[in-house]
Design a protein around this motif. Structure first.
Motif, PDB file in Angstrom:
ATOM      1  N   PHE A 132       0.811  -1.211   0.000  1.00 65.34           N
ATOM      2  CA  PHE A 132       0.000   0.000   0.000  1.00 65.34           C
ATOM      3  C   PHE A 132       0.849   1.268   0.000  1.00 65.34           C
ATOM      4  N   ALA A 133       2.130   1.112  -0.335  1.00 65.86           N
ATOM      5  CA  ALA A 133       2.976   2.281  -0.580  1.00 65.86           C
ATOM      6  C   ALA A 133       2.379   3.083  -1.734  1.00 65.86           C
ATOM      7  N   ASP A 134       2.511   4.385  -1.664  1.00 64.51           N
ATOM      8  CA  ASP A 134       1.936   5.248  -2.693  1.00 64.51           C
ATOM      9  C   ASP A 134       2.771   5.209  -3.970  1.00 64.51           C
ATOM     10  N   LEU A 135       2.120   4.901  -5.079  1.00 64.79           N
ATOM     11  CA  LEU A 135       2.755   4.944  -6.396  1.00 64.79           C
ATOM     12  C   LEU A 135       1.868   5.756  -7.321  1.00 64.79           C
ATOM     13  N   ASP A 136       2.330   6.921  -7.684  1.00 60.71           N
ATOM     14  CA  ASP A 136       1.576   7.796  -8.596  1.00 60.71           C
ATOM     15  C   ASP A 136       0.166   8.076  -8.097  1.00 60.71           C
ATOM     16  N   GLY A 137       0.042   8.273  -6.778  1.00 61.08           N
ATOM     17  CA  GLY A 137      -1.238   8.666  -6.213  1.00 61.08           C
ATOM     18  C   GLY A 137      -2.164   7.525  -5.845  1.00 61.08           C
ATOM     19  N   GLY A 138      -1.705   6.297  -5.985  1.00 58.34           N
ATOM     20  CA  GLY A 138      -2.525   5.157  -5.611  1.00 58.34           C
ATOM     21  C   GLY A 138      -1.674   4.099  -4.941  1.00 58.34           C
ATOM     22  N   PRO A 139      -2.311   3.075  -4.354  1.00 60.04           N
ATOM     23  CA  PRO A 139      -1.547   2.034  -3.669  1.00 60.04           C
ATOM     24  C   PRO A 139      -0.853   1.098  -4.658  1.00 60.04           C
ATOM     25  N   ALA A 140       0.323   0.637  -4.268  1.00 56.49           N
ATOM     26  CA  ALA A 140       1.106  -0.243  -5.138  1.00 56.49           C
ATOM     27  C   ALA A 140       0.373  -1.533  -5.467  1.00 56.49           C
ATOM     28  N   ILE A 141      -0.540  -1.965  -4.595  1.00 61.43           N
ATOM     29  CA  ILE A 141      -1.281  -3.197  -4.870  1.00 61.43           C
ATOM     30  C   ILE A 141      -2.054  -3.092  -6.174  1.00 61.43           C
ATOM     31  N   ASP A 142      -2.517  -1.885  -6.517  1.00 60.45           N
ATOM     32  CA  ASP A 142      -3.236  -1.707  -7.774  1.00 60.45           C
ATOM     33  C   ASP A 142      -2.328  -2.004  -8.964  1.00 60.45           C
ATOM     34  N   TRP A 159      -3.730  -6.370   7.751  1.00 62.19           N
ATOM     35  CA  TRP A 159      -2.629  -5.611   7.159  1.00 62.19           C
ATOM     36  C   TRP A 159      -3.127  -4.460   6.293  1.00 62.19           C
ATOM     37  N   VAL A 160      -4.282  -4.639   5.647  1.00 62.54           N
ATOM     38  CA  VAL A 160      -4.854  -3.514   4.900  1.00 62.54           C
ATOM     39  C   VAL A 160      -5.165  -2.369   5.860  1.00 62.54           C
ATOM     40  N   GLY A 161      -5.804  -2.695   6.997  1.00 63.20           N
ATOM     41  CA  GLY A 161      -6.121  -1.655   7.978  1.00 63.20           C
ATOM     42  C   GLY A 161      -4.891  -1.030   8.579  1.00 63.20           C
ATOM     43  N   ALA A 162      -3.871  -1.850   8.864  1.00 66.98           N
ATOM     44  CA  ALA A 162      -2.630  -1.321   9.425  1.00 66.98           C
ATOM     45  C   ALA A 162      -1.942  -0.367   8.458  1.00 66.98           C
ATOM     46  N   ALA A 163      -2.164  -0.571   7.157  1.00 70.36           N
ATOM     47  CA  ALA A 163      -1.565   0.295   6.145  1.00 70.36           C
ATOM     48  C   ALA A 163      -2.330   1.595   5.963  1.00 70.36           C
ATOM     49  N   GLY A 164      -3.463   1.740   6.665  1.00 66.04           N
ATOM     50  CA  GLY A 164      -4.214   2.983   6.600  1.00 66.04           C
ATOM     51  C   GLY A 164      -5.382   2.972   5.630  1.00 66.04           C
ATOM     52  N   TYR A 165      -5.734   1.815   5.115  1.00 65.58           N
ATOM     53  CA  TYR A 165      -6.853   1.692   4.188  1.00 65.58           C
ATOM     54  C   TYR A 165      -8.026   0.990   4.857  1.00 65.58           C
ATOM     55  N   ASP A 166      -9.211   1.178   4.293  1.00 65.23           N
ATOM     56  CA  ASP A 166     -10.411   0.524   4.786  1.00 65.23           C
ATOM     57  C   ASP A 166     -10.431  -0.903   4.240  1.00 65.23           C
ATOM     58  N   PRO A 167     -10.302  -1.918   5.110  1.00 64.92           N
ATOM     59  CA  PRO A 167     -10.223  -3.299   4.622  1.00 64.92           C
ATOM     60  C   PRO A 167     -11.449  -3.734   3.825  1.00 64.92           C
ATOM     61  N   LEU A 168     -12.629  -3.322   4.261  1.00 63.01           N
ATOM     62  CA  LEU A 168     -13.836  -3.769   3.574  1.00 63.01           C
ATOM     63  C   LEU A 168     -14.002  -3.075   2.231  1.00 63.01           C
ATOM     64  N   ALA A 169     -13.503  -1.840   2.106  1.00 60.63           N
ATOM     65  CA  ALA A 169     -13.524  -1.162   0.815  1.00 60.63           C
ATOM     66  C   ALA A 169     -12.582  -1.835  -0.172  1.00 60.63           C
ATOM     67  N   VAL A 170     -11.410  -2.279   0.318  1.00 64.47           N
ATOM     68  CA  VAL A 170     -10.468  -2.987  -0.549  1.00 64.47           C
ATOM     69  C   VAL A 170     -11.061  -4.330  -0.968  1.00 64.47           C
ATOM     70  N   LEU A 171     -11.691  -5.026  -0.035  1.00 66.84           N
ATOM     71  CA  LEU A 171     -12.349  -6.285  -0.367  1.00 66.84           C
ATOM     72  C   LEU A 171     -13.399  -6.070  -1.451  1.00 66.84           C
ATOM     73  N   ASP A 172     -14.192  -5.037  -1.312  1.00 65.52           N
ATOM     74  CA  ASP A 172     -15.239  -4.757  -2.293  1.00 65.52           C
ATOM     75  C   ASP A 172     -14.647  -4.395  -3.651  1.00 65.52           C
ATOM     76  N   ARG A 173     -13.568  -3.623  -3.648  1.00 71.65           N
ATOM     77  CA  ARG A 173     -12.938  -3.179  -4.895  1.00 71.65           C
ATOM     78  C   ARG A 173     -12.464  -4.371  -5.722  1.00 71.65           C
ATOM     79  N   TYR A 174     -11.917  -5.379  -5.045  1.00 69.79           N
ATOM     80  CA  TYR A 174     -11.331  -6.521  -5.756  1.00 69.79           C
ATOM     81  C   TYR A 174     -12.147  -7.804  -5.592  1.00 69.79           C
ATOM     82  N   ALA A 175     -13.422  -7.671  -5.281  1.00 71.97           N
ATOM     83  CA  ALA A 175     -14.234  -8.843  -4.955  1.00 71.97           C
ATOM     84  C   ALA A 175     -14.207  -9.907  -6.045  1.00 71.97           C
ATOM     85  N   ASP A 176     -14.098  -9.484  -7.305  1.00 76.66           N
ATOM     86  CA  ASP A 176     -14.118 -10.470  -8.384  1.00 76.66           C
ATOM     87  C   ASP A 176     -12.824 -11.272  -8.481  1.00 76.66           C
ATOM     88  N   ARG A 177     -11.802 -10.883  -7.710  1.00 76.23           N
ATOM     89  CA  ARG A 177     -10.531 -11.623  -7.706  1.00 76.23           C
ATOM     90  C   ARG A 177     -10.257 -12.293  -6.367  1.00 76.23           C
TER      91      ARG A 177
END
Length: 243
Positions: A132-142, A159-177
């Protein structure tokens, strides 16, 4: 229907041999285990333990270098254990230091996934916080996942929460994977993971979100007290209360 798994790394310092640990997990509400190495145990011994415990293999964590060095051997071992999912559990922070580095890492994962697919196995990637390091304004995971064609994403909620992101929002964003999720808690202020139920994760909401996403396995993992079955007992209490 989502099943409950227990990541065996959570008890990696227990003195008992791995088959005995597996059988101990069978005394809890968990439906399966996720492997993190087999130690000195044979596939036959572990299959016997899984059968005795009434457990399934939720998946297995395998380092990318090991997977690249012997893809056929990895596939054979874990296919014989009934695993359908192989998970790369870690990539060093250097792989997320730039767009180019994250893209190259994703391409390596994609190549490894192609090799496993020939043997009927799927590859997934498990995050810590460096993704979740910032790369060009977004998280490196993207960037990583954009380049990792054919690779699933095992979201580690803590670990998503510890990195400062909402874990459930990340889950929803990538739900198809996402077919596998790690249930772990976090202290947002400290930027650290903690035992489930002691941090900022809304555990009930997380369970609901995982069910709604129709994830195959919700896998409990703990990083503290790996030498004590108290870790397993605490995990069993959480899933009894919130499942």
């Amino acid at each position: 229907m989502t099943q409950l798994g227990f990541q065996l790394y959570s008890l990696h310092a227990v003195d008992d041999p791995l088959p005995a640990v597996v059988e101990r997990v069978g005394e809890t509400p968990f439906d399966g285990v996720e492997f993190a190495g087999l130690g000195d145990a044979s596939v036959d011994e572990l299959n016997a333990a899984l059968d005795a415990a009434g457990l399934h293999a939720a998946g297995a964590h395998v380092g990318l270098e090991d997977l690249e060095a012997d893809p056929a051997g990895v596939a054979r071992t874990y296919r014989d254990l009934g695993c359908e999912a192989i998970v790369v559990p870690w990539l060093d922070p250097e792989h997320f230091a730039s767009v180019e580095a994250a893209t190259a890492a994703g391409e390596r994962l994609s190549a490894a996934a192609d090799g496993l697919a020939a043997d009927g196995l799927e590859l997934h990637y498990h995050n810590h916080d460096q993704e979740f390091a910032d790369l060009d304004g977004g998280p490196a995971i993207d960037v990583l996942l954009d380049a990792a064609d054919g690779v699933g994403y095992q979201v580690d909620l803590g670990w998503v929460g510890a990195a400062g992101y909402d874990p459930l929002a990340v889950l929803d964003r990538y739900a198809d994977r996402v077919d596998l999720v790690h249930l772990k808690d976090y202290d947002a202020a400290a930027g650290e993971t903690v035992e489930v139920g002691e941090g900022d994760l809304d555990v009930a909401a997380a369970v609901d979100a995982v069910r709604h996403a129709d994830v195959d396995w919700l896998v409990y993992e703990a990083e503290d007290r790996p030498d004590s079955y108290a870790t397993l007992d605490a995990a069993a209490g959480v899933v009894d209360a919130d499942w």
